[in-house]
Scaffold this motif. Structure first.
Motif, short mmCIF file in Angstrom:
data_model
loop_
_atom_site.label_atom_id
_atom_site.label_comp_id
_atom_site.label_asym_id
_atom_site.label_seq_id
_atom_site.Cartn_x
_atom_site.Cartn_y
_atom_site.Cartn_z
N ARG A 330 12.45 40.81 8.87
CA ARG A 330 13.07 39.78 9.55
C ARG A 330 14.41 39.26 8.74
O ARG A 330 14.81 39.77 7.68
N PHE A 331 15.17 38.35 9.64
CA PHE A 331 16.48 37.62 8.88
C PHE A 331 16.12 36.08 8.87
O PHE A 331 15.50 35.72 9.95
N THR A 332 16.46 35.58 8.09
CA THR A 332 16.24 33.94 8.21
C THR A 332 17.68 33.43 7.76
O THR A 332 18.00 33.66 6.64
N LEU A 333 18.42 32.76 8.55
CA LEU A 333 19.61 32.10 8.43
C LEU A 333 19.46 30.50 8.35
O LEU A 333 18.51 29.91 9.06
N ALA A 334 20.02 30.04 7.53
CA ALA A 334 20.22 28.65 7.57
C ALA A 334 21.60 27.98 7.54
O ALA A 334 22.18 27.83 6.32
N PRO A 335 22.11 27.46 8.71
CA PRO A 335 23.49 27.13 8.68
C PRO A 335 23.52 25.60 7.71
O PRO A 335 22.45 24.87 7.75
N THR A 336 24.60 25.42 7.10
CA THR A 336 24.63 24.42 6.13
C THR A 336 25.42 23.16 6.61
O THR A 336 25.29 22.22 5.89
N THR A 337 25.90 23.32 7.79
CA THR A 337 26.82 22.01 8.37
C THR A 337 26.39 22.07 9.78
O THR A 337 26.01 22.87 10.26
N VAL A 338 26.87 21.04 10.56
CA VAL A 338 26.80 21.11 12.11
C VAL A 338 27.61 21.99 12.59
O VAL A 338 27.15 22.80 13.50
N ALA A 339 28.74 22.09 12.16
CA ALA A 339 29.70 23.15 12.72
C ALA A 339 29.14 24.39 12.66
O ALA A 339 29.37 25.49 13.39
N GLU A 340 28.49 24.60 11.20
CA GLU A 340 27.82 26.04 11.23
C GLU A 340 26.63 26.46 11.98
O GLU A 340 26.31 27.60 12.25
N CYS A 341 25.99 25.54 12.42
CA CYS A 341 24.96 25.50 13.36
C CYS A 341 25.67 26.30 14.71
O CYS A 341 24.86 27.39 15.08
N PHE A 342 26.76 25.97 15.12
CA PHE A 342 27.28 27.18 16.06
C PHE A 342 27.54 28.29 15.79
O PHE A 342 27.04 29.24 16.19
N HIS A 343 28.34 28.60 14.41
CA HIS A 343 28.54 29.87 14.01
C HIS A 343 27.33 30.87 13.83
O HIS A 343 27.50 32.03 14.08
N LYS A 344 26.42 30.34 13.19
CA LYS A 344 25.32 30.91 12.72
C LYS A 344 24.29 31.41 13.81
O LYS A 344 23.62 32.24 13.82
#
Lengths: 585, 312
Positions: A330-344
Motif C-alpha cells: 500500500r501507500f499512505t500519504l498524509a498532507p500537511t496543510t489544507v493546500a497540500e490536501c489538494f496536491h497530495k
C-alpha cells in the motif's frame, strides 16, 4: 498592537454560529487578509457549546493560538469555555437583555460590550439577524470597514432576495453604530486591508478539488463526520465533468462501489473516517491483491469506537500502515496543510494507477474544519498531470497476451507493474480475484507462483520507493541539533511555534513528513541530531514508534489526545519543556 | 483510440466461446446444480450475442464463486457478500458492458443481504443470479439463511429454530423489477429466464435452485418442478405487485413442503432504472464515464479555475 487578530463567536449549537463565523472569515478574505479558522463543536444539531474562531493577519496564518481578542458570547458558558484564551484587554460582546446573559460577569481587566443584539435585530427586520448585529459590533471594535461584510452577506443571503440582504446590511451597520455611540473606548485593533486575492477553503474541499483535477470521475461514500464535506463538495460538481457520485448504503458498499468503478475504468475514490475505515479494511486486501488502483481518504477523528466524533486525533496511522489481515502492499500519504490536501490527492491518484495499489490519504478533523486562505496560484491546475499507468487499449493489448491470446493482468515484470485492461477491451478478458492467482488471474496454490506473485506485488512498492521523490518539508534552522518531526496537520502549529521558540533563544530544525508509507529515510538526520522530538495528535506516538524502528534509536515525544489540535504557542512551550527532559523509554 | 471496441460489436458467438482455455474441468461435485447455472449462462450469453470481452461477471465467495473460473469473460471474484456493489458500480462507470453478478444464498441473502436490498431498491440495471441450495456448501454443510426450519447440521444439531428467509418476497419488497425462480434441473427455462433477466432494463433477480447432492440431500433434486406459467393450476398476473406477492409467498411455503414452483414472478418494465432516474435529474452523464479517459481531445484540467472562484 498585535500582528494577528483572534476573534470568536460562541453559543449553543443551532444558534447559527457556524454561518456567522463563515461570513466574517469570508469578509476578511475578500478584504485581502489571511484567515485561519477553527471550530469547537459537539455532535448534535441543537444544544451544547459550539464556537467558530477566526485568526487573521495580513501575513499567512497557519495555526490557532491560545489567545482570543474579541469574543461574541451568546451564552455565559461561551465565556467560561474561553477563559484560558481571553486576556487583559480582550473584548466580550454580549446581549445583556438576553435572559441567560443577565448579570453575566465580565472577568476583570476585560472589556464588556453590552449590545442589545436581539432588540436591534428586531428593529431592523427580525430577531434572526442578531448574529449579524454582533458582527457589526465586532467590526467597530476591530476597526474593520463594514463594507467588507456586504459581499459576504450577499453571498450568504442572496438567494433569499434583495430585501433580506439589505436588512442584514443595515443590521450590521446598526451593531457598529451602537458600539460607536455607546462606548467611548479606544480599541487597540486596526484590521488593515490589502488588494491581495485569496481563496478560502477547508481540507475536505481541497481534497475534493484535487480529486476533480486528478480526473476522478467516480466517487462512492457514506456520510460520516468529518469526511462528509468531501462528498458534498463533489456532488453537483463532478457531474459537470461527466462523473458520478454514489451515496452508498454503508461503508462496505462504498469501498466496493469505488472498487467496481475502478475495475470498470474510472479513477475512483472514497472518503470516510475511522469507523468507516474499520469496515473498509475488509475490502482493502482485495484491492491490493487484485491490483486495483483506489484512493481511500481517512479524515481522522478521535477514536476508538465512536470516540469523540467532532474532535481532533491522529489515531489511525497504524491502521493505515498495518491494517488488514495478511501482508498488504500500500501507500499512505498524509498532507500537511489544507493546500497540500489538494496536491497530495492528485499525487495519490497517480501513485495508485502507476503502481496499481490502494492509497490511503490521511487527513484529519483539524484540516477538515479549518477554512484557510491561500493565493489562488497555490492550486495550479496546469501543473496537474494525470498518469494512468500501464493501461492497455485495443492497440497495445497484444503485447500482454500469451501464445493462446490470453491476457495477463498479473504478468510478472521486472518492476512489478503489470498491464490493466478494462471490460469492453477486445482481447482483454480475464478474471481477477482475492485468491492467490497466476499471471492470468486464475486461482492457484502453486508454491512457486505464490512466492512470485507476493514478490511481484511488493516489488511495485520497491519500484515506487526508487522512482518517486518521497520528499519531506523542512523549516527552521536546519543546522540546529534540536530536531522536531511531525506528520500531517501539525505542520502549521509547529511552523509558528518555531517563531515563539526563537524569541526564547531556542533554535529548532523542523521536519514535516507527508509520507507515512513508504516514507523518507530519516535515520541519518535523526542520528545527527542532539535531541529528537516527534509531535503527533495521539496517545501512544504511532509515528514515533515507526521512526524509532527506522533509526534504531529512542526519540522524545509530544502527544496530544484531548480532542483539541495543537496550538502554536502551547506547542512551543511543550517543545521547550520536552527538550529539557530525559528520554523515558 | 478506444479501449472498448468489444462493446456492441455484435459478433457471432458460440456457447463454447465462454469455455476458458485453462481449467475447463469444473471442480464442483458430480451432480451439483452449479453446472446448471454455468450451462444456462453460457446459453443465454450466446443467444444475446454478448462476447466474453463485453461481459463482466462478478462473483462472491462460496462454491458459486468458482463460476468465474469456468466462464470466459471479464470476471471479478470479490469477497464474501460484496459482489453487488462492485457489479453495480462497474455498470455505472461502463454502461455498455453486460454486467452479471452471481453468488450463493449465504453470500447474497446473509452476509450481503444489505447490498441485496439496496441494489434492488435502487433498481440498478444488472442481473443477479443467486445459487440457492439452502445450505453452506463450501464450508461443508452448515445451515444457511434459506435452510428450512428444523434443518439439522453441525451448527444447528437440534434443528434450525429459524424461519427461512423468503428470497422472492424480500426481492419484491426491496424493489427489484424482474424477479424469477428457476432450477438447475430445468435448463431450458433457466436459459430463457437469464436471457430475459439480462435484457430487462433494471435490477433482475434470479433465485436459482441449485441442488447440493453432497451436503443437502434433504433438498433432493428440486424435482418434480412446476413452471407456474405453464401450469393450469396457477393463474396470476406477474405485472401486478399484489398478485405477485401472493404467488411468491405460496411458492416459498411450497418449497418446504416438497413442491418446487418456478417461473417469472414479477416483471415491471415501466420502472426506470437507477441509471435512468439519475440521468433524468442530471446526475448521470450521457456518455459512458470510463470512455472519457480515452478521448484524446478531452481537456482535463483547463476548466477548473471556476471552482476556485467559488471559494473567493
Amino acid at each position: 498592537m498585535p500582528a494577528d487578530f483572534n476573534w470568536a463567536i460562541g453559543g449553543e449549537a443551532g444558534d447559527g454560529i457556524d454561518s456567522t463565523g463563515k461570513i466574517f472569515a469570508q469578509a476578511l478574505s475578500r478584504a485581502g487578509r489571511h484567515v485561519f479558522t477553527s471550530k469547537d463543536f459537539a455532535s448534535r444539531i441543537r444544544g451544547g457549546y459550539t464556537a467558530y474562531k477566526v485568526r487573521t493577519s495580513v501575513d499567512q496564518v497557519q495555526s490557532v493560538v491560545d489567545r482570543l481578542d474579541v469574543l461574541i458570547a451568546l451564552t455565559p458558558r461561551t465565556i467560561d469555555e474561553n477563559l484560558d484564551e481571553l486576556h487583559e484587554g480582550s473584548v466580550i460582546v454580549y446581549d445583556g437583555e438576553r435572559t441567560t446573559m443577565q448579570g453575566v460577569e465580565i472577568p476583570e481587566g476585560m472589556v464588556g460590550l453590552d449590545v442589545p443584539l436581539q432588540s436591534i435585530a428586531e428593529e431592523k427586520g427580525g430577531a434572526i439577524m442578531r448574529n449579524v448585529v454582533a458582527l457589526g459590533a465586532a467590526c467597530a471594535v476591530a476597526d474593520f470597514p463594514i463594507e467588507h461584510l456586504d459581499s459576504s452577506l450577499e453571498k450568504r443571503f442572496g438567494g433569499k432576495g434583495q430585501a433580506i440582504v439589505d436588512n442584514n446590511k443595515e443590521a450590521a451597520r446598526a451593531g457598529r453604530d451602537y458600539v460607536h455611540e455607546n462606548y467611548d473606548h479606544e480599541f487597540d485593533y486596526d484590521l488593515e486591508t490589502t488588494d491581495n486575492d485569496y481563496v478560502l477553503l477547508n481540507g475536505d474541499e481541497a481534497i475534493g478539488m484535487g480529486a476533480l483535477a486528478a480526473g476522478c470521475r467516480f466517487y462512492a461514500g457514506y456520510p460520516i463526520t468529518p469526511a462528509t464535506d468531501v462528498m458534498e463538495y463533489l456532488t453537483g460538481r463532478i457531474e459537470q465533468y461527466g462523473g458520478h457520485v454514489v451515496q452508498a448504503e454503508d461503508e462496505l458498499a462504498a469501498i466496493n462501489l469505488a472498487l467496481g468503478g475502478a475495475r470498470a475504468g474510472a479513477r475512483a475514490m472514497t472518503a470516510t473516517s475511522g469507523p468507516g475505515i474499520d469496515l473498509m479494511t475488509e475490502t482493502f486486501g482485495l484491492i491490493a491483491t487484485s491490483e486495483t488502483p483506489l484512493v481511500i481518504v481517512d479524515v481522522m477523528r478521535s477514536g476508538p469506537s465512536t470516540g469523540m466524533p467532532t474532535k481532533q486525533e491522529q489515531g489511525d496511522l497504524n491502521q493505515m500502515v498495518y491494517g488488514g489481515h495478511g501482508e498488504i502492499p500500500r501507500f499512505t500519504l498524509a498532507p500537511t496543510t489544507v493546500a497540500e490536501c489538494f496536491h497530495k490527492t492528485v499525487e495519490a491518484f497517480n501513485l495508485a494507477e502507476k503502481y496499481q495499489t490502494p492509497v490511503y490519504l490521511a487527513s484529519d478533523l483539524a484540516m477538515a474544519v479549518t477554512e484557510q486562505t491561500f493565493a489562488p496560484e497555490e492550486f495550479d491546475m496546469d501543473a496537474v498531470e494525470i498518469d494512468r499507468g500501464k493501461v492497455v487499449d485495443d492497440d497495445t493489448i497484444g503485447e500482454w497476451q500469451n501464445e493462446k491470446e490470453q491476457f495477463k493482468p498479473h504478468a510478472l515484470t521486472d518492476d512489478g507493474v503489470s498491464p490493466r485492461s478494462f471490460p469492453g477491451t477486445s482481447g482483454g478478458a480475464h478474471m481477477s480475484t482475492g485468491l492467490e492467482h497466476d499471471e492470468l488471474g486464475r486461482r492457484t496454490e502453486d508454491t512457486d507462483m505464490r512466492v512470485e506473485q507476493v514478490d511481484k506485488r511488493n516489488r511495485k512498492v520497491e519500484t515506487a520507493q526508487e522512482r518517486e521523490p518521497w520528499a519531506y518539508r523542512e523549516f527552521g534552522d536546519t543546522d540546529s541539533g534540536n530536531l522536531v518531526i511531525s506528520w500531517g496537520s501539525n505542520e502549521g502549529a509547529m511552523v509558528e511555534a518555531i517563531d515563539f521558540l526563537e524569541e526564547e533563544g531556542i533554535d529548532v530544525h523542523f521536519i514535516s513528513v507527508p509520507y507515512i508509507f513508504p516514507r523518507p529515510d530519516l535515520s541519518e538526520v535523526i542520528e545527527d541530531a542532539d535531541d529528537v522530538i516527534v509531535v503527533e495528535c495521539n496517545n501512544t506516538g504511532q509515528f514515533a514508534d515507526i521512526l524509532e524502528h527506522d533509526a534504531l534509536t529512542r526519540v522524545k515525544r509530544v502527544n496530544k489526545y484531548n480532542g483539541v489540535r495543537f496550538k502554536a504557542d502551547e506547542l512551543a512551550e511543550d517543545i521547550k519543556e520536552t527538550l529539557s527532559q530525559e528520554i523515558t523509554a | 483510440m478506444s479501449a472498448f471496441s468489444a462493446i456492441g460489436e455484435g459478433k457471432e458467438i458460440d456457447r463454447n466461446d465462454y469455455t476458458p482455455g485453462l481449467e475447463p474441468q469444473a471442480t464442483w461435485c458430480p451432480g451439483c446444480g452449479d453446472f446448471g447455472v454455468l450451462k444456462a449462462l453460457k446459453g443465454a450469453a450466446a443467444e444475446l450475442g454478448k462476447s466474453p470481452d463485453e461481459m463482466l461477471l462478478v462473483t462472491g465467495i462460496g462454491c458459486s464463486g468458482k463460476l468465474n473460473s469456468y466462464f470466459e469473460s471479464y470476471g471479478f471474484h470479490t469477497i464474501h457478500g460484496r459482489s453487488l456493489p462492485v457489479a453495480r458500480a462497474a455498470k455505472l462507470a461502463n454502461p455498455g458492458v453486460e454486467v452479471v453478478a452471481a453468488g450463493g444464498d449465504g453470500d447474497g441473502y446473509g452476509i450481503g443481504g444489505n447490498h441485496f436490498m439496496h441494489t434492488a431498491r435502487e433498481n440498478h440495471n444488472m442481473t443477479y443470479i443467486v445459487f440457492n441450495n439452502e445450505i453452506f456448501g463450501l464450508t461443508k454443510g452448515q445451515t444457511s439463511p434459506t435452510s428450512p426450519k428444523g434443518h439439522k447440521s453441525k451448527t444447528q444439531p437440534h434443528g434450525s429454530a429459524k424461519q427461512p428467509l423468503r428470497p422472492l418476497s424480500m426481492s419484491l419488497n426491496s424493489g427489484a423489477s424482474y424477479i424469477a425462480r428457476t432450477a438447475a434441473v430445468n435448463p431450458n427455462q433457466a436459459k430463457d429466464i437469464i436471457v430475459e433477466a439480462m435484457e430487462h432494463d433494471g435490477f433482475s433477480h434470479v433465485d436459482f435452485l441449485t441442488q447440493c447432492p453432497t451436503w443437502n440431500k434433504d433438498a433432493r433434486q428440486y424435482v418434480p418442478y412446476i413452471d407456474i406459467q405453464d401450469s393450469d393450476d396457477y393463474d396470476f398476473d406477474n405485472t401486478d405487485r399484489r398478485e405477485a406477492a401472493e404467488m411468491m409467498h405460496e411458492t416459498e411455503d411450497a418449497l418446504h413442503e416438497g413442491e418446487v414452483l418456478t417461473g417469472r414472478y414479477y416483471v415491471d418494465s415501466d420502472r426506470p432504472s437507477y441509471q435512468q432516474e439519475k440521468r433524468n435529474i442530471g446526475e448521470m452523464p450521457e456518455e459512458p464515464l470510463a470512455e472519457r479517459y480515452f478521448d484524446d481531445s478531452y481537456e482535463w484540467e483547463r476548466s477548473y479555475d471556476n471552482f476556485l472562484d467559488k471559494h473567493k
